[in-house]
Write a protein that holds these residues in place. Structure first.
Motif, PDB file in Angstrom:
ATOM      1  N   ASP A  73       0.833  -1.208   0.000  1.00  0.00           N
ATOM      2  CA  ASP A  73       0.000   0.000   0.000  1.00  0.00           C
ATOM      3  C   ASP A  73       0.872   1.265   0.000  1.00  0.00           C
ATOM      4  OD1 ASP A  73       0.825   0.647   2.647  1.00  0.00           O
ATOM      5  OD2 ASP A  73      -0.677  -0.712   3.448  1.00  0.00           O
ATOM      6  N   ASP A  74       0.214   2.383  -0.241  1.00  0.00           N
ATOM      7  CA  ASP A  74       0.917   3.658  -0.383  1.00  0.00           C
ATOM      8  C   ASP A  74       1.716   4.008   0.874  1.00  0.00           C
ATOM      9  OD1 ASP A  74       0.999   6.437  -1.917  1.00  0.00           O
ATOM     10  OD2 ASP A  74       0.587   6.855   0.201  1.00  0.00           O
ATOM     11  N   GLN A  75       1.111   3.752   2.037  1.00  0.00           N
ATOM     12  CA  GLN A  75       1.782   4.120   3.290  1.00  0.00           C
ATOM     13  C   GLN A  75       3.085   3.343   3.477  1.00  0.00           C
ATOM     14  OE1 GLN A  75       0.753   6.621   5.866  1.00  0.00           O
ATOM     15  NE2 GLN A  75       2.931   6.199   5.662  1.00  0.00           N
ATOM     16  N   THR A  76       3.043   2.054   3.177  1.00  0.00           N
ATOM     17  CA  THR A  76       4.252   1.236   3.312  1.00  0.00           C
ATOM     18  C   THR A  76       5.325   1.700   2.339  1.00  0.00           C
ATOM     19  OG1 THR A  76       2.927  -0.651   3.994  1.00  0.00           O
ATOM     20  CG2 THR A  76       5.132  -1.131   3.182  1.00  0.00           C
ATOM     21  N   ARG A  77       4.916   1.997   1.123  1.00  0.00           N
ATOM     22  CA  ARG A  77       5.895   2.463   0.132  1.00  0.00           C
ATOM     23  C   ARG A  77       6.485   3.806   0.555  1.00  0.00           C
ATOM     24  NH1 ARG A  77       4.216   3.413  -4.992  1.00  0.00           N
ATOM     25  NH2 ARG A  77       2.072   3.770  -4.381  1.00  0.00           N
ATOM     26  N   ARG A  78       5.644   4.652   1.145  1.00  0.00           N
ATOM     27  CA  ARG A  78       6.123   5.953   1.610  1.00  0.00           C
ATOM     28  C   ARG A  78       7.147   5.768   2.743  1.00  0.00           C
ATOM     29  NH1 ARG A  78       4.069  10.670   0.328  1.00  0.00           N
ATOM     30  NH2 ARG A  78       2.286   9.611  -0.595  1.00  0.00           N
ATOM     31  N   THR A  79       6.838   4.886   3.657  1.00  0.00           N
ATOM     32  CA  THR A  79       7.767   4.628   4.768  1.00  0.00           C
ATOM     33  C   THR A  79       9.100   4.116   4.251  1.00  0.00           C
ATOM     34  OG1 THR A  79       5.920   4.118   6.235  1.00  0.00           O
ATOM     35  CG2 THR A  79       8.078   3.308   6.903  1.00  0.00           C
ATOM     36  N   ARG A  80       9.039   3.149   3.352  1.00  0.00           N
ATOM     37  CA  ARG A  80      10.290   2.593   2.811  1.00  0.00           C
ATOM     38  C   ARG A  80      11.094   3.673   2.092  1.00  0.00           C
ATOM     39  NH1 ARG A  80       7.914  -2.891  -0.047  1.00  0.00           N
ATOM     40  NH2 ARG A  80       7.284  -3.970   1.863  1.00  0.00           N
ATOM     41  N   THR A  81      10.405   4.477   1.299  1.00  0.00           N
ATOM     42  CA  THR A  81      11.100   5.532   0.557  1.00  0.00           C
ATOM     43  C   THR A  81      11.800   6.490   1.506  1.00  0.00           C
ATOM     44  OG1 THR A  81       9.481   5.369  -1.227  1.00  0.00           O
ATOM     45  CG2 THR A  81      10.792   7.379  -1.143  1.00  0.00           C
ATOM     46  N   CYS A  82      11.092   6.896   2.564  1.00  0.00           N
ATOM     47  CA  CYS A  82      11.690   7.830   3.528  1.00  0.00           C
ATOM     48  C   CYS A  82      12.942   7.243   4.175  1.00  0.00           C
ATOM     49  CB  CYS A  82      10.669   8.196   4.609  1.00  0.00           C
ATOM     50  SG  CYS A  82       9.335   9.249   4.008  1.00  0.00           S
ATOM     51  N   LEU A  83      12.886   5.968   4.527  1.00  0.00           N
ATOM     52  CA  LEU A  83      14.041   5.342   5.182  1.00  0.00           C
ATOM     53  C   LEU A  83      15.228   5.244   4.224  1.00  0.00           C
ATOM     54  CD1 LEU A  83      12.191   2.554   7.214  1.00  0.00           C
ATOM     55  CD2 LEU A  83      13.154   4.679   8.090  1.00  0.00           C
ATOM     56  N   VAL A  84      14.956   4.910   2.972  1.00  0.00           N
ATOM     57  CA  VAL A  84      16.032   4.840   1.971  1.00  0.00           C
ATOM     58  C   VAL A  84      16.662   6.222   1.774  1.00  0.00           C
ATOM     59  CG1 VAL A  84      16.490   4.525  -0.501  1.00  0.00           C
ATOM     60  CG2 VAL A  84      15.191   2.798   0.760  1.00  0.00           C
ATOM     61  N   LEU A  85      15.828   7.254   1.721  1.00  0.00           N
ATOM     62  CA  LEU A  85      16.352   8.610   1.528  1.00  0.00           C
ATOM     63  C   LEU A  85      17.222   9.032   2.713  1.00  0.00           C
ATOM     64  CD1 LEU A  85      13.235  10.437  -0.009  1.00  0.00           C
ATOM     65  CD2 LEU A  85      15.258   9.620  -1.203  1.00  0.00           C
ATOM     66  N   MET A  86      16.777   8.711   3.931  1.00  0.00           N
ATOM     67  CA  MET A  86      17.582   9.101   5.094  1.00  0.00           C
ATOM     68  C   MET A  86      18.896   8.329   5.141  1.00  0.00           C
ATOM     69  SD  MET A  86      17.908  11.177   7.564  1.00  0.00           S
ATOM     70  CE  MET A  86      16.556  11.847   8.540  1.00  0.00           C
ATOM     71  N   GLU A  87      18.897   7.066   4.744  1.00  0.00           N
ATOM     72  CA  GLU A  87      20.159   6.321   4.702  1.00  0.00           C
ATOM     73  C   GLU A  87      21.116   6.960   3.696  1.00  0.00           C
ATOM     74  OE1 GLU A  87      20.873   1.784   5.201  1.00  0.00           O
ATOM     75  OE2 GLU A  87      20.642   2.115   3.042  1.00  0.00           O
ATOM     76  N   ARG A  88      20.564   7.419   2.572  1.00  0.00           N
ATOM     77  CA  ARG A  88      21.395   8.089   1.560  1.00  0.00           C
ATOM     78  C   ARG A  88      21.993   9.383   2.121  1.00  0.00           C
ATOM     79  NH1 ARG A  88      18.374  10.420  -3.503  1.00  0.00           N
ATOM     80  NH2 ARG A  88      17.653   8.290  -3.822  1.00  0.00           N
TER      81      ARG A  88
END
Lengths: 372, 84
Positions: A73-88
């Motif tokens: 779902d959108d919320q899960t994808r949003r969470t994953r995206t945010c975590l990937v961006l912060m790791e970057r």
């Protein structure tokens, strides 16, 4: 200990000869995944590749979910995206604060690096408190207010210690003259390194016509092998941010341009992260476009990371990981092409310049350079 | 991308430095980026810096997986190249 692989570079004495770049990747552990179910894989991958475990977990999820036809779902994808961006973001801060000072003969800025370390964990605590974002069927809790507080911390750190102005303001400087002015007038490590590179050999070093991986959007662009004599495209912050006015004005990006691309990526990723948290109309880019079943792609600090899986009766049959390093240090890749610009230079100077080029393309990879 | 092998801290030195060991191979690293490191802790090290602490249980699982994949026997030579 980490095993990051090793790049061996051989520079020929013959001015007409070509540089040889040999990449020895770390041991392939993907055989451990055969026969396991998707949930096992998503738990094992971050443990094996813990240094950039968020990107690997996200790529694994994307690959496994596309293989099974499941779309989170959108919320899960949003969470994953945010975590990937912060790791970057964290990775860029570490490279700028720990590696860049050596270019100007200074000690690493460990205080800023230390302050960057809790950012990813802090974001996880408020948008993925149960550590379920990368598990199948995850239903994540997303505290946008808490996320903004962590992003505020990151913005203050980056603004104070790297840009000496707001990341948004720095990004808005645009072209070469404004960034050159910034480099000359500010006193951070980043500004002084860029000033040093722009006034020395870095300005033109390793400048070649770029070929970007993101321009090859077919399913044939999963791995660099089998390209024949064509140049192998690069995947990097430069590829990701090439439309920025500074980079767009650079016909043949040099070592200096690659360092500026990293700063642009740092500032732009921070802004993307805030938008991803606050603006529900922004489409999460995790997972990325589905090229074919079983493929997951994630944009890491160094470039595109790809996981590819095939399944049989709910278990992994084959698993492959293609790192950004594989693209950039492949035969005919960006490293080889940049190193070939050193033809005719004095032998000792070539070795020094080769190390600068490698560090600009991939600051993590261990390498050795020798003449032949 | 980098495989992360947990290493055990065997000695704490001045200046936020420490010695870590893995299968008898020792390396001197910086622990400046993480808090409260003690002898016996397991850490993940990258480019000379300890970046994370991991629990002994987690370290044990990861090391067992690495051994199963044949990583430790093959790759310790690489690490030993920069050892004390």
């Amino acid at each position: 200990m980490s095993l990051e692989g090793h790049v061996e570079i051989v520079l020929p004495q013959d001015p007409a000869g070509s540089a040889q770049v040999r990449l020895a990747e770390p041991a392939d552990v993907t055989g451990l995944l055969s026969g396991r179910g998707g949930e096992d894989v998503v738990k094992l991958i971050p443990a094996l590749y813990a240094l950039c475990g968020t990107a690997h977990a996200a790529a694994a999820c994307a690959a496994l979910e596309s293989a099974s036809g499941f779309r989170p779902d959108d919320q899960t994808r949003r969470t994953r995206t945010c975590l990937v961006l912060m790791e970057r973001i964290r990775e860029h801060i570490l490279r700028v604060t720990l590696d860049w000072p050596a270019f100007i003969g200074e000690a690493p800025d460990r205080n800023t690096a230390r302050a960057a370390m809790p950012l990813l964990a802090g974001l996880k605590a408020v948008i993925d408190p149960h550590r379920e974002a990368f598990l199948p069927g995850a239903a994540t809790v997303f505290d946008a207010h808490g996320a903004c507080e962590v992003i505020d911390q990151a913005e203050r750190l980056i603004g104070d210690q790297i840009f000496n102005e707001t990341p948004q303001g720095w990004l808005g400087r645009g072209g070469p003259s404004a960034i050159g002015q910034w480099a000359k007038t500010r006193t951070t490590i980043a500004s002084r390194v860029i000033d040093e590179l722009s006034s020395g050999r870095g300005k033109d070093l390793g400048a070649v016509e770029p070929v970007y991986l993101s321009e090859f959007e077919s399913s044939h662009s999963i791995a660099p092998e089998g390209r024949g004599s064509d140049p192998c495209p690069e995947t990097s912050p430069l590829d990701r941010r090439r439309s920025h006015p500074f980079l767009a004005s650079s016909g043949k990006p040099s070592v200096m341009d690659r360092h500026i691309a990293r700063l642009i990526d740092l500032a732009a990723t921070l802004l993307e992260l805030r938008r991803m948290v606050l603006d529900r109309t922004v489409e999460p880019h995790m997972p990325g476009p589905v090229r074919s079943e079983g493929i997951g792609m994630v944009e890491t600090a160094r470039g595109r990371l790809t996981h590819q899986v095939s399944m049989h009766r709910g278990a992994v049959k084959t698993y492959r990981i293609v790192s950004p390093t594989r693209w950039n240090f492949a035969a005919g890749g960006i490293a080889e092409r940049c190193l070939n610009t050193l033809r005719g230079a004095a032998p000792d100077d070539r070795v020094t310049c080769a190390s600068l080029i490698v560090a600009a393309i991939d600051p993590c990879v261990a390498h050795s350079v020798r003449g032949h | 991308m980098c495989l992360a092998i947990p290493a055990r801290v065997t000695q704490l030195d001045d200046g936020d430095m420490a010695v870590v060991a893995l299968e008898g191979v020792k390396k001197r690293i910086s622990i400046a980026l993480i808090e409260d490191v003690e002898v016996g802790d397991y850490v993940l090290v990258h480019v000379g810096y300890a970046l994370h602490k991991v629990s002994p249980e987690e370290a044990g699982r990861t090391l067992a997986m690495m051994a199963e994949a044949g990583v430790l026997a093959e790759e310790l030579e690489e690490i030993a190249g920069g050892a004390l």
